[in-house]
Design a protein around this motif. Sequence first.
Motif, short mmCIF file in Angstrom:
data_model
loop_
_atom_site.label_atom_id
_atom_site.label_comp_id
_atom_site.label_asym_id
_atom_site.label_seq_id
_atom_site.Cartn_x
_atom_site.Cartn_y
_atom_site.Cartn_z
N ALA A 64 0.83 -1.21 0.00
CA ALA A 64 0.00 0.00 0.00
C ALA A 64 0.86 1.26 0.00
O ALA A 64 1.95 1.28 0.58
N PRO A 65 0.39 2.33 -0.66
CA PRO A 65 1.12 3.60 -0.63
C PRO A 65 1.25 4.11 0.80
O PRO A 65 0.29 4.04 1.58
N GLY A 66 2.40 4.62 1.15
CA GLY A 66 2.61 5.18 2.48
C GLY A 66 2.68 4.14 3.59
O GLY A 66 2.53 4.47 4.76
N ILE A 67 2.90 2.89 3.25
CA ILE A 67 2.96 1.85 4.26
C ILE A 67 4.14 2.06 5.19
O ILE A 67 5.24 2.43 4.77
N LYS A 68 3.89 1.87 6.47
CA LYS A 68 4.95 1.92 7.48
C LYS A 68 5.24 0.49 7.90
O LYS A 68 4.42 -0.13 8.60
N ALA A 69 6.35 -0.04 7.48
CA ALA A 69 6.67 -1.45 7.71
C ALA A 69 7.87 -1.57 8.62
O ALA A 69 8.94 -1.02 8.34
N GLY A 70 7.68 -2.28 9.73
CA GLY A 70 8.78 -2.59 10.64
C GLY A 70 9.08 -4.06 10.61
O GLY A 70 8.60 -4.81 9.75
N ASP A 71 9.87 -4.51 11.56
CA ASP A 71 10.29 -5.90 11.60
C ASP A 71 9.12 -6.84 11.89
O ASP A 71 9.04 -7.94 11.36
N LYS A 72 8.19 -6.39 12.74
CA LYS A 72 7.09 -7.26 13.14
C LYS A 72 5.72 -6.58 13.03
O LYS A 72 4.72 -7.10 13.54
N LYS A 73 5.69 -5.44 12.36
CA LYS A 73 4.43 -4.70 12.29
C LYS A 73 4.42 -3.82 11.05
O LYS A 73 5.44 -3.26 10.66
N MET A 74 3.23 -3.73 10.40
CA MET A 74 3.08 -2.79 9.29
C MET A 74 1.74 -2.08 9.44
O MET A 74 0.75 -2.65 9.94
N GLU A 75 1.71 -0.82 9.02
CA GLU A 75 0.50 0.00 9.09
C GLU A 75 0.33 0.75 7.77
O GLU A 75 1.30 1.17 7.16
N PHE A 76 -0.94 0.91 7.37
CA PHE A 76 -1.24 1.69 6.17
C PHE A 76 -2.72 2.04 6.20
O PHE A 76 -3.49 1.51 7.01
N LEU A 77 -3.15 2.93 5.32
CA LEU A 77 -4.55 3.32 5.22
C LEU A 77 -5.23 2.53 4.11
O LEU A 77 -4.69 2.37 3.01
N ASN A 78 -6.45 2.05 4.39
CA ASN A 78 -7.19 1.32 3.36
C ASN A 78 -8.02 2.30 2.53
O ASN A 78 -7.91 3.52 2.68
N ALA A 79 -8.86 1.77 1.66
CA ALA A 79 -9.63 2.62 0.74
C ALA A 79 -10.59 3.55 1.47
O ALA A 79 -10.95 4.61 0.96
N ALA A 80 -11.00 3.15 2.68
CA ALA A 80 -11.91 3.99 3.47
C ALA A 80 -11.17 5.01 4.31
O ALA A 80 -11.79 5.77 5.05
N GLY A 81 -9.85 5.04 4.19
CA GLY A 81 -9.05 5.99 4.97
C GLY A 81 -8.81 5.54 6.39
O GLY A 81 -8.36 6.33 7.22
N ARG A 82 -9.11 4.29 6.69
CA ARG A 82 -8.90 3.77 8.05
C ARG A 82 -7.57 3.01 8.11
O ARG A 82 -7.15 2.38 7.15
N LYS A 83 -6.97 3.09 9.28
CA LYS A 83 -5.66 2.46 9.45
C LYS A 83 -5.80 0.95 9.61
O LYS A 83 -6.60 0.47 10.43
N ILE A 84 -5.01 0.22 8.83
CA ILE A 84 -4.92 -1.23 8.96
C ILE A 84 -3.60 -1.56 9.64
O ILE A 84 -2.54 -1.06 9.25
N VAL A 85 -3.66 -2.39 10.66
CA VAL A 85 -2.47 -2.82 11.39
C VAL A 85 -2.31 -4.32 11.24
O VAL A 85 -3.22 -5.09 11.55
N ILE A 86 -1.17 -4.74 10.73
CA ILE A 86 -0.84 -6.16 10.59
C ILE A 86 0.43 -6.40 11.41
O ILE A 86 1.45 -5.76 11.18
N GLN A 87 0.38 -7.33 12.37
CA GLN A 87 1.53 -7.48 13.25
C GLN A 87 1.64 -8.89 13.82
O GLN A 87 0.67 -9.65 13.85
N PHE A 88 2.86 -9.20 14.28
CA PHE A 88 3.09 -10.42 15.05
C PHE A 88 2.29 -10.31 16.35
O PHE A 88 2.13 -9.23 16.90
N ALA A 89 1.84 -11.44 16.85
CA ALA A 89 1.13 -11.46 18.12
C ALA A 89 1.51 -12.73 18.87
O ALA A 89 1.95 -13.70 18.26
N PRO A 90 1.37 -12.74 20.19
CA PRO A 90 1.74 -13.93 20.94
C PRO A 90 0.82 -15.12 20.68
O PRO A 90 1.24 -16.26 20.70
N ASP A 91 -0.46 -14.86 20.42
CA ASP A 91 -1.41 -15.94 20.21
C ASP A 91 -2.72 -15.35 19.69
O ASP A 91 -3.42 -14.69 20.46
N PRO A 92 -3.06 -15.53 18.41
CA PRO A 92 -2.33 -16.28 17.37
C PRO A 92 -1.10 -15.52 16.87
O PRO A 92 -0.78 -14.46 17.41
#
Length: 330
Positions: A189-217
């Motif tokens: 995604a444009p403007g994506i902020k990607a780290g070692d275990k987490k990435m953030e970006f805005l979706n088509a609705a302008g809302r932030k999507i967070v994808i990250q490692f987690a302990p469970d799951p």
Amino acid sequence: MKFTVPDPDLQIDFATKLAEFRELFLQEALGNAVRNLPVPEIDKELAAHVPAASLSALASHGLRGEMVFPVPVVLTCSPRLLGYYRLLYGYSQKEFYSGATGLTPFKRMEDRGVLAPRNAPALAGLCDSLCEAGSLLVAGIGAKSINAGLLSDLTMLTLGPQLRGGANVRRGTAGIRTVFNVIQDIVQAPGIKAGDKKMEFLNAAGRKIVIQFAPDPDIVIQEEMRPGQYRKLIAIEVKAGSDFSNIHNRIGEAEKSHQKARLSGFSECWTVVNVDKVDLALAHQESPTTNRFYTISTLVRKSGAEYQDFQDRILSLSGIKKKRRVVKPT
């Protein structure tokens, strides 16, 4: 007839680790530490902490007491040797450094070779407790059977499962990283902020999507509805073990994680496995909470209907507006 024998990668890794452990936790490390200490001081502390009968049983085979029994002077000189006695007595790290034993504060001795000043006053009590276990060990083995080779074998019997467990953890982490990277490649995604275990970006609705490692799951995908308030979209459990014989146990473990995820609000629960030929009907019976099953090898190849489905669902459920890449069939 030709047979398929797996590469001994795990054992090669163990051989490297074993050389390191000999210098830190095994009999070689104990011998190196004792050579730098005054023997009369060690003997004095052994007499104070160890029953005379146990010392006599060792001496009858030419073994010094510290081969089985820890004393403060030795552990102060080389804190990592607490690991030697733990291995000798047959305790796993999880069992030994637990709330039940009260030994958690001493874990840094084995892990980092550090005896914290606040724990030093309790060292004599620790040695007393361990020496009680050591006396039971000597009595259980029997004076006639005990020897240096047997003591070395006992530490190895405990070390083997520890090394295998560590290898499994590393394999699991690598599998999670692989799936995370596949997802990052999909979203782009444009403007994506990607780290070692987490990435953030805005979706088509302008809302932030967070994808990250987690302990469970292992990986979670969430949409921020308002500051601090998230809609839980996808929970992904990754089972990176490659041995087919244990796949059903791993799917059962995934089910436990997904049950928790479902209770916490996730509507989509996916399981990614590292075994290609899985009976999906049986897998869904063993993990009814799993909505979709995927394989790591297919996701890495980025081809076929399975990868297409994974890609399309990531984009759709995350609300990402982008042209979907049509992948080649396998």
